[in-house]
Scaffold this motif. Structure first.
Motif, PDB file in Angstrom:
ATOM      1  N   ASN A  84       0.824  -1.215   0.000  1.00 53.39           N
ATOM      2  CA  ASN A  84       0.000   0.000   0.000  1.00 53.39           C
ATOM      3  C   ASN A  84       0.859   1.267   0.000  1.00 53.39           C
ATOM      4  N   SER A 101       1.956   5.748  -4.841  1.00 50.02           N
ATOM      5  CA  SER A 101       2.287   5.404  -6.217  1.00 50.02           C
ATOM      6  C   SER A 101       3.204   6.457  -6.832  1.00 50.02           C
ATOM      7  N   ASN A 157      -4.392  -5.452  -6.917  1.00 49.67           N
ATOM      8  CA  ASN A 157      -4.292  -4.098  -6.345  1.00 49.67           C
ATOM      9  C   ASN A 157      -5.619  -3.357  -6.445  1.00 49.67           C
ATOM     10  N   ASP A 158      -6.700  -4.068  -6.165  1.00 52.25           N
ATOM     11  CA  ASP A 158      -8.059  -3.505  -6.136  1.00 52.25           C
ATOM     12  C   ASP A 158      -8.542  -3.031  -7.500  1.00 52.25           C
ATOM     13  N   ARG A 159      -7.942  -3.528  -8.560  1.00 51.18           N
ATOM     14  CA  ARG A 159      -8.329  -3.091  -9.906  1.00 51.18           C
ATOM     15  C   ARG A 159      -8.575  -4.298 -10.800  1.00 51.18           C
ATOM     16  N   HIS A 198       0.241   1.692  -9.630  1.00 51.68           N
ATOM     17  CA  HIS A 198      -1.173   1.567  -9.269  1.00 51.68           C
ATOM     18  C   HIS A 198      -1.283   0.635  -8.060  1.00 51.68           C
ATOM     19  N   THR A 219      -5.265   0.264  -2.806  1.00 49.27           N
ATOM     20  CA  THR A 219      -5.793   1.388  -2.028  1.00 49.27           C
ATOM     21  C   THR A 219      -6.484   0.935  -0.759  1.00 49.27           C
ATOM     22  N   GLN A 220      -6.726  -0.380  -0.622  1.00 47.72           N
ATOM     23  CA  GLN A 220      -7.388  -0.922   0.556  1.00 47.72           C
ATOM     24  C   GLN A 220      -6.378  -1.685   1.402  1.00 47.72           C
TER      25      GLN A 220
END
Length: 655
Positions: free
Chosen positions: A52, A55, A355-357, A406, A409-410
């Motif tokens: 985390n 970036s 990565n949450d994407r 990237h 984010t969580q």
């Protein structure tokens, strides 16, 4: 190569006949002569757990270049990669493209990103699927209509549900593996229609139920595009994709046009401390993998899929639109998953989560080239990387790229996972549904099984990777984000394992490769004992001037010795064929058929002869008990070997 042979280290093992998995087969066959049994593994590799961290700026060309220079050069040296080409998109525009190493090592010709063509393998399927969606836009194709409606021959109906284009685009048509659809010698490349008729594979699964990656299915889709558009497939791709996108330094035809041939990178393989060079690999069927392209040209293709060809929200278009926005959205959205908790397939693209994407991607692999194309639609970002030597883990490169530009984010929720007290029920051997079942290719696919074992701490070992339970039948990689899930039948028995869309079925104990190989070794060793021991025994008797045995005894021995020699020669021939296959990805269909026929006309009669003579041996009083027992074991080994060959579809006289 996210998420799973997966597809990650995944799709290569499942697809394009991963060289590593094929070499496992060769080694196994060789080891049968000395008694060794290897255990196959499909372990995934994942960089360190998420941090985390803030970036970096992906639009900063200098930062991107410095990052990739350090990462790629080091890993290329470690893995003996001769050359690589890379392109990066950020915020909907090209920010970086560069070649690394050599396109021709001997001539010291460098890789140039906007000039050097690389073979992108199965990543080229994305062009086929894009062409399909163009025909859908124009009303010539319906994704949910029986494909036989569009063909001038008939794909046999094995199930009540017909195969549709949607099934082909999600690899759920249900075909078993057809290795002839990989690569081919120049003189053996057939017209597309002829290939599809000659090599139609058996249908194993009901359409729409099971992911089973299929080059044949992709070739069918390409031929349907040819049929409904009225243009030869390669000509269609050139006129409706490459030219509108300005991909003038790329080609959909093979062999390459003269103007591009000089710019095509040689392919390499690192073996025994030296590089083996290869000039050109040809796809057996163009729709499955015929594209050769530069990194900068592939940037145009990625941009077209990111947002209808626009370079940014407020910037003018840099490439012509090839699909409407609504068509792109339909193509990219989830279309199939074997488990709703896992990412699955879009139309043509593999979907993953990192990565949450959401990541849309496809890889490609041949005996000399490897490729990864990945899109991050949420960030309007993309990464293309291709190498001219196998060995680089593009999956790790992508993960490192995402972590830098990237990041997640969580917060990482891995700490909340708990051990599974009943983890032992998942233990077993699992084989990819991208397997042959009714042909001699069954042996190749079965030996690429993965082993699942419980750990003392309640975690699960899949290959060499550790996984933690995060839900009923759902596991997460201990040092990453990837997920795998299990399916149970009504009786609570584990039947399937899923890595993303990639599906593995559990095999019973008597189909476990190590058990079958052990049986083969014992049978073959018994036969070889006849080849070695009885000539030696005859020589000893001659030197001792012993009384000659009865003529029937000589016949019994010579039949057995001939059977042992025949099997040894057949094994040597099989090893030779598989070594060639591992080196080229060209499945020797004709030679395999010939070998099967030779095995049938030699092994079967000789085995019958051994069984007949076994009765004579036990009624012949000139044989001692030890030799009679030996011949009985030989008879059992002969019959057992015939059963083993039949199980693997290695006997027969048909085509």
């Amino acid at each position: 190569m996210l998420g799973n042979s997966g597809i990650g280290s995944g799709i290569r093992a499942l697809m394009a006949g991963s060289r590593r998995q094929i070499c496992v087969l060769v080694v196994v066959t060789l080891l049968t002569l000395v008694g060794g049994v290897p255990v196959a593994s499909n372990a995934d590799s994942r960089p360190a757990a998420l941090t985390n961290a803030p970036s970096a700026d992906p639009t900063d060309t200098r930062d991107v270049e410095a990052f990739l220079d350090e990462l790629l050069v080091r890993r290329m040296e470690q893995q003996h990669i001769v050359g690589a080409t890379v392109a990066v998109i950020a915020d909907g525009r090209p920010v970086f493209a560069k070649g690394y190493g050599y396109a021709d090592r001997d001539a010291k010709s460098p890789v140039i990103a906007d000039r050097t063509l690389f073979y992108i393998g199965s990543a080229g399927k994305l062009f086929t699927w894009t062409a399909v969606m163009q025909q859908v836009e124009q009303g010539r194709l319906d994704l949910h209509t029986d494909i036989n409606t569009y063909l001038d021959f008939t794909v046999p109906s094995s199930f009540s549900t017909p195969i549709t284009m949607a099934h082909l685009m999600t690899h759920t048509a249900g075909f078993e593996e057809q290795l002839a659809a990989l690569m081919a010698e120049p003189q053996d490349v057939l017209p597309l229609r002829d290939f599809l008729i000659q090599y139609v594979p058996h249908r194993r699964y009901s359409p729409g139920t099971t992911f089973a990656y299929s080059n044949y299915g992709t070739a069918l889709a390409g031929y349907i595009v040819e049929r409904v558009s009225g243009e030869p497939f390669e000509q269609y791709l050139t006129a409706h994709l490459l030219e509108p996108l300005g991909m003038h330094q790329s080609a959909a035809v093979q062999p390459l046009p003269a103007r591009l041939a000089a710019d095509f990178s040689k392919g390499y393989a690192w073996r025994n401390g030296t590089y083996d060079a290869f000039d050109l690999e040809l796809a057996a069927v163009a729709p499955a993998a015929a594209i050769r392209a530069t990194a900068t040209d592939m940037t145009a293709f990625m941009l077209a899929h990111l947002h209808d060809g626009q370079a940014g929200r407020d910037k003018p278009s840099v490439v012509a639109p090839i699909l409407r926005l609504d068509t792109l959205a339909e193509m990219h959205r989830p279309q199939f998953t074997p488990d709703p908790r896992l990412p699955g397939m879009a139309y043509g693209f593999i979907r993953s989560r990192e990565n949450d994407r959401d990541i849309l991607w496809h890889d490609g692999a041949s005996a000399r080239f490897t490729t990864l194309l990945a899109l991050v639609p949420e960030e309007r970002a993309g990464l293309f990387i291709s190498t001219n030597t196998p060995g680089l883990d593009e999956r790790a490169i992508l993960s490192a790229f995402l972590d830098r530009y990237h990041p997640a984010t969580q917060p990482d929720s891995l700490a909340s996972t708990t051990p599974d007290p009943d983890v032992g029920r998942f233990a077993g051997t699992f084989v990819s549904t991208r397997s042959a079942h009714t042909s001699a290719q069954k042996l190749v696919s079965r030996l690429s099984a993965i082993e699942v074992q419980p750990s003392a701490d309640g975690t699960l070992l899949v290959g060499s990777e550790r996984w933690l339970m995060i839900g009923p039948g759902l596991y997460r990689q201990a040092d990453g984000e990837r997920l795998l899930a299990f399916r149970e039948d009504a009786g609570g028995n584990v039947t399937h394992l899923f890595r993303g869309p990639v599906t593995y079925f559990r095999v019973p104990w008597y189909e476990v490769p190590s058990f079958l190989l052990l049986g083969f070794i014992l049978c073959l060793a018994t036969l070889l004992s006849a080849l070695l021991s009885w000539p030696f025994e005859a020589l000893i008797r001659r030197r001792r001037h012993a009384m000659p045995r009865a003529s029937g005894s000589h016949v019994a021995r010579w039949i057995a010795a001939t059977l042992g020699l025949s099997n040894l020669l057949l094994v040597a021939a099989w090893v030779t064929l598989m070594l060639r296959f591992a080196d080229t990805y060209i499945y020797p269909s004709g030679d395999v058929t010939l070998l099967i026929r030779l095995a049938t006309v030699t092994v079967m009669p000789l085995t019958a002869g051994v069984a007949f003579m076994a009765v004579r041996v036990w009624t012949c009083h000139t044989w001692g008990l030890a030799w009679r027992l030996h011949y009985a074991l030989l008879t059992l080994g002969s019959v057992g070997l015939v059963g083993w060959l039949a199980y693997w579809n290695l006997l027969g006289v048909g085509p």
